[in-house]
Design a protein around this motif. Structure first.
Motif, mmCIF file in Angstrom:
data_model
loop_
_atom_site.group_PDB
_atom_site.id
_atom_site.type_symbol
_atom_site.label_atom_id
_atom_site.label_comp_id
_atom_site.label_asym_id
_atom_site.label_seq_id
_atom_site.Cartn_x
_atom_site.Cartn_y
_atom_site.Cartn_z
ATOM 1 N N LYS A 72 4.675 -17.818 -2.489
ATOM 2 C CA LYS A 72 5.614 -17.190 -3.414
ATOM 3 C C LYS A 72 6.741 -16.571 -2.606
ATOM 4 O O LYS A 72 6.782 -16.678 -1.384
ATOM 5 C CB LYS A 72 4.910 -16.133 -4.267
ATOM 6 N N ASN A 73 7.676 -15.947 -3.292
ATOM 7 C CA ASN A 73 8.832 -15.316 -2.635
ATOM 8 C C ASN A 73 9.675 -16.325 -1.848
ATOM 9 O O ASN A 73 10.099 -16.057 -0.721
ATOM 10 C CB ASN A 73 8.388 -14.168 -1.715
ATOM 11 N N TYR A 74 9.888 -17.482 -2.421
ATOM 12 C CA TYR A 74 10.832 -18.439 -1.842
ATOM 13 C C TYR A 74 11.771 -18.892 -2.967
ATOM 14 O O TYR A 74 11.451 -18.804 -4.154
ATOM 15 C CB TYR A 74 10.131 -19.646 -1.209
ATOM 16 N N VAL A 75 12.960 -19.366 -2.569
ATOM 17 C CA VAL A 75 13.971 -19.773 -3.543
ATOM 18 C C VAL A 75 14.422 -21.187 -3.224
ATOM 19 O O VAL A 75 14.838 -21.472 -2.093
ATOM 20 C CB VAL A 75 15.192 -18.824 -3.521
ATOM 21 N N ASN A 76 14.343 -22.080 -4.190
ATOM 22 C CA ASN A 76 14.823 -23.450 -4.009
ATOM 23 C C ASN A 76 16.342 -23.505 -4.123
ATOM 24 O O ASN A 76 16.940 -22.823 -4.946
ATOM 25 C CB ASN A 76 14.199 -24.376 -5.046
ATOM 26 N N LEU A 77 16.955 -24.332 -3.289
ATOM 27 C CA LEU A 77 18.411 -24.492 -3.273
ATOM 28 C C LEU A 77 18.776 -25.971 -3.254
ATOM 29 O O LEU A 77 17.969 -26.822 -2.868
ATOM 30 C CB LEU A 77 19.008 -23.798 -2.039
ATOM 31 N N PHE A 78 20.008 -26.267 -3.648
ATOM 32 C CA PHE A 78 20.577 -27.615 -3.557
ATOM 33 C C PHE A 78 19.653 -28.672 -4.190
ATOM 34 O O PHE A 78 19.438 -29.760 -3.634
ATOM 35 C CB PHE A 78 20.850 -27.994 -2.100
ATOM 36 N N GLU A 79 19.115 -28.377 -5.371
ATOM 37 C CA GLU A 79 18.152 -29.288 -5.995
ATOM 38 C C GLU A 79 18.773 -30.640 -6.348
ATOM 39 O O GLU A 79 18.046 -31.640 -6.481
ATOM 40 C CB GLU A 79 17.559 -28.630 -7.241
ATOM 41 N N GLU A 80 20.110 -30.700 -6.488
ATOM 42 C CA GLU A 80 20.776 -31.975 -6.759
ATOM 43 C C GLU A 80 20.616 -32.961 -5.600
ATOM 44 O O GLU A 80 20.812 -34.162 -5.758
ATOM 45 C CB GLU A 80 22.274 -31.751 -7.016
#
Length: 412
Positions: A72-80
């Motif tokens: 937990k405590n992670y953030v996904n980025l640039f999913e495109e």
């Protein structure tokens, strides 16, 4: 040297040999100023992890050997960009920017500028997402955010030093390579530049550029100083040097040493603060004991008061608040009395105070000796910690300290 242009260029070349054909599986952050990029090959059997850091002084993009994704405590980025293939990796605009060409017309860019390092997802030249300041950068043209690098005009007709001349005209090389140019050309940084010196600099630059195009991967160490280079730095001949197979291994070792040094210094500073606090506490106790000793050292006046009362019992009555008399020196003195005690009992009260105070003087002196011994011991321990340089040694010291904290017999 991590964000030196030539280091970045070599990193891009190394990645271009290793990541094209891989699929971007996931991009996320689970630690401030660090981005993780999971890559899978087309058969989903081989996984690679890239770590991108924008931490000041620690800006890099490299394969990370030991990796564990947080639950937990992670953030996904640039999913495109997920599930898109990497076509190639290159230097963008011949600057400190590594560009991943992905899909048909998309790019992942990683910048290494000292004060504004960032990562961007680009489509058709437009920013579709950024690691930092996403709201401010969204939908901007990448060229408006990453400005083209301009080659400065070579200036030497001003009254400037060689050091200033090099920094004005060849900043791309960085301090260590510029020092190497001066060393090889036998130039002094404070000398004034002229045409002949400028020619010598260009001659040395030509040689160094050839070496940078066929790089070595060298780590230099001396005491707590650690730096990396792609060429043999002759001005660091007194440093210990180690060679590595590629830029990724070189940077990984450098980061391991730098992080260990930082942890060592942090642990060392923590122990120094702990000892300094203990020493200050002991000093405070010693000062307090000395104040008590000063007050207790006046016990002789109590004995004299008792003797004076005994010698003048016939002049004192029960209920008197004080007894006034004249000393042999002709000085008027008052002795306080307890109204509920007889004259003899008042005298005895002063004798008892005298005995207690005289005894306390001996006790206080013994306590001061013990406290001074404790202070000397702590100061000796502090001196040892100040001399410690090894991480393992400091860990052992920390564990020993924890055992002492839990041992009641070690407390005052």
């Amino acid at each position: 040297m991590l964000n030196n242009y030539f280091t970045i260029r070599e990193t891009a070349d190394y990645l271009n040999k290793n990541v094209p054909g891989y699929i971007i599986h996931e991009i996320y952050t689970q630690e401030k100023n660090k981005l993780l990029i999971e890559l899978l090959n087309e058969n989903n059997k081989d996984e690679k992890i890239l770590e991108y850091s924008i931490e000041k002084g620690f800006q890099y993009l490299l394969f990370k050997e030991n990796f564990s994704k947080a639950k937990k405590n992670y953030v996904n980025l640039f999913e495109e960009a997920y599930y898109i293939k990497i076509n190639s990796v290159n230097i963008y605009n011949d600057d400190r920017v590594i560009c991943f060409e992905i899909g048909e017309d998309a790019k992942l860019m990683f910048t290494f500028f000292s004060n504004k390092a960032n990562a961007y997802l680009i489509e058709g030249g437009v920013i579709k997402g950024s690691f930092k300041d996403n709201a401010a950068n969204l939908n901007k043209n990448i060229e408006d955010v990453i400005f083209p690098k301009k080659d400065p005009a070579k200036v030497y007709d001003e009254n400037i030093s060689i050091e200033t001349y090099l920094k004005k005209n060849f900043r791309t090389y960085g301090d260590d390579y510029l020092k190497e140019i001066m060393h090889r050309g036998r130039l002094l940084k404070e000398d004034i530049i002229d045409e002949s010196k400028a020619e010598k600099i260009m001659s040395e630059l030509t040689v160094i550029n050839k070496e940078l195009n066929t790089p070595e991967f060298i780590l230099y160490r001396k005491n707590n100083e650690t730096l990396i280079s792609l060429i043999n730095l002759r001005h660091l001949k007194d440093h210990e040097s180690s060679k590595f197979e590629n830029i990724n291994e070189l940077q990984s070792e450098y980061l391991k040493l730098k992080y260990r040094y930082e942890k060592t210094e942090a642990l060392k500073n923590l122990r120094i603060k702990e000892f300094a606090k203990k020493i200050e506490n002991v000093r405070h106790k010693i000062n307090s004991l000395k104040v008590q000793l000063t007050h207790s050292s006046d016990s002789e006046s109590l004995r004299i008061a008792g003797d004076t009362l005994l010698a003048n019992l016939d002049k004192i009555n029960k209920g008197d608040k004080k007894f006034s008399y004249t000393t042999e020196d002709g000085i008027e003195e008052d002795i306080k009395l307890k109204e509920d005690l007889t004259p003899a009992e008042n005298a005895q009260n002063y004798f008892e105070k005298y005995k207690k105070q005289k005894k306390s003087v001996s006790i206080l002196k013994d306590k001061i000796i013990i406290m001074n011994t404790e202070k000397a011991k702590l100061e000796s321990e502090l001196a040892k910690v100040n001399e410690m340089t090894g991480y393992k040694t400091l860990i052992k010291e920390e564990k020993r300290s924890e055992r002492n904290k839990n041992d009641e017999t070690s407390r005052f």
